[in-house]
Design an enzyme around this catalytic site. Structure first.
Site, PDB file in Angstrom:
ATOM      1  N   ASP A 162     -10.120  -0.186   7.116  1.00 29.04           N
ATOM      2  CA  ASP A 162     -10.627   0.893   7.971  1.00 29.04           C
ATOM      3  C   ASP A 162     -11.396   0.327   9.156  1.00 29.04           C
ATOM      4  O   ASP A 162     -12.235  -0.569   8.988  1.00 29.04           O
ATOM      5  CB  ASP A 162     -11.570   1.806   7.175  1.00 29.04           C
ATOM      6  N   ARG A 188       0.838  -1.205   0.000  1.00 28.16           N
ATOM      7  CA  ARG A 188       0.000   0.000   0.000  1.00 28.16           C
ATOM      8  C   ARG A 188       0.871   1.253   0.000  1.00 28.16           C
ATOM      9  O   ARG A 188       1.790   1.396   0.809  1.00 28.16           O
ATOM     10  CB  ARG A 188      -0.913  -0.017   1.238  1.00 28.16           C
ATOM     11  N   ASP A 232      -6.944  -1.476   1.441  1.00 30.59           N
ATOM     12  CA  ASP A 232      -7.406  -0.422   2.344  1.00 30.59           C
ATOM     13  C   ASP A 232      -8.184  -1.092   3.471  1.00 30.59           C
ATOM     14  O   ASP A 232      -9.135  -1.836   3.218  1.00 30.59           O
ATOM     15  CB  ASP A 232      -8.300   0.559   1.584  1.00 30.59           C
ATOM     16  N   ARG A 246      -5.367   1.764  -4.574  1.00 29.83           N
ATOM     17  CA  ARG A 246      -4.561   1.136  -3.528  1.00 29.83           C
ATOM     18  C   ARG A 246      -4.709  -0.385  -3.606  1.00 29.83           C
ATOM     19  O   ARG A 246      -5.776  -0.903  -3.977  1.00 29.83           O
ATOM     20  CB  ARG A 246      -4.912   1.662  -2.143  1.00 29.83           C
TER      21      ARG A 246
END
Length: 276
Positions: free
Chosen positions: A220, A206, A218, A215
């Site tokens: 989160d 990344r 990812d 990317r």
């Protein structure tokens, strides 16, 4: 996880000879420590069915604490408590939280006192994580992230959504994303978990060069228990989750009734609002 009310098993004043302290003689000669623990569990089934396997065997917990604190040496009783609590949580699946106190009688401070002690409370947290990739072998990157989290001793992946193809978000021209969500049980604090996710992202190559840009991976943190938290690096709940269909659609698959701690709406309600 933290909004549940658990039953309690108490272990009081377990005496253990161990070698913890900042002075060399404490590490060599050892001394007596007094340990107390409160185990937070759901004891309903154990009580209704008279079934020890549905409880936490306090004798086995006491043996583990004795063995662990006797076999390891720490300068600080804070460290001894931290690692001992983790050992119990990793070894006994029915224990959701533990409150652990380690007393050190006759601490060498040159003053009369009964003891000094450290008391901590640690437990499992329920976390929802959003995943996305739009470079290379997208599915492999997402699958690898799930595997890497499961390989972490203090993380357990419980449920993974289907992966869905979504259009890119943020106005940057790029390939479509493959997105998903997972439910994680972890002993890590929010910032510790964020560091772990960043490590997994870095392993996938990344690069953080363009905001909302392409990317490889990812990850989160969307929700962490019912926590509302903000630091320079992390905001929980995720600040834009209610605006993102590529988050709400897979999250709705695994946690439709999970409630947002600020908006007080379920995931399903937020998804319907966004659709309207």
């Amino acid at each position: 996880m933290k909004n549940r009310c658990f039953d309690e098993i108490h272990i009081e004043n377990l005496q253990i000879h161990a070698n913890h302290g900042v002075f060399p003689e404490e590490n060599v000669l050892g001394q007596r420590f007094v340990v107390s623990a409160v185990l937070y569990c759901d004891l309903r089934k154990a009580g209704k069915e008279d079934d020890l396997t549905a409880s936490a065997h306090y004798g086995e917990v006491s043996q583990l604490l004795t063995r662990f604190l006797s076999d390891h040496t720490y300068k600080l009783i804070e460290a001894a408590a931290e690692h001992a609590a983790e050992a119990v949580l990793l070894s006994f699946p029915t224990v959701e939280e533990i409150e652990l106190e380690i007393k050190k009688p006759w601490a060498p401070i040159g003053l009369p006192l009964d003891y000094v002690s450290v008391r901590i409370k640690r437990g499992w947290h329920e976390v929802y994580i959003g995943m996305g990739s739009n470079m290379g072998d997208k599915k492999r990157f997402l699958d690898r992230a799930v595997s890497r989290l499961n390989e972490t001793a203090d993380c357990r992946v419980e449920t993974v959504s289907d992966y869905i193809v979504t259009a890119p978000y943020g106005g940057v021209e790029q390939d479509d994303f493959l997105n998903g969500c997972l439910r994680l049980k972890t002993l890590l604090a929010p910032e510790e978990l964020l560091d772990r996710l960043h490590t997994i992202e870095a392993e996938a190559g990344r690069k953080r060069e363009v905001r909302w840009g392409p990317r490889t991976l990812d990850l989160d943190i969307l929700l962490y228990d019912d926590l509302v938290y903000e630091s320079d690096d992390l905001i929980i709940p995720h600040i834009e989750m209610q605006l993102r269909d590529f988050v709400l659609t897979p999250l709705c698959q695994i946690a439709p009734n999970k409630r947002h701690p600020i908006l007080h709406k379920t995931v399903e309600e937020m998804r319907k609002d966004l659709t309207r």
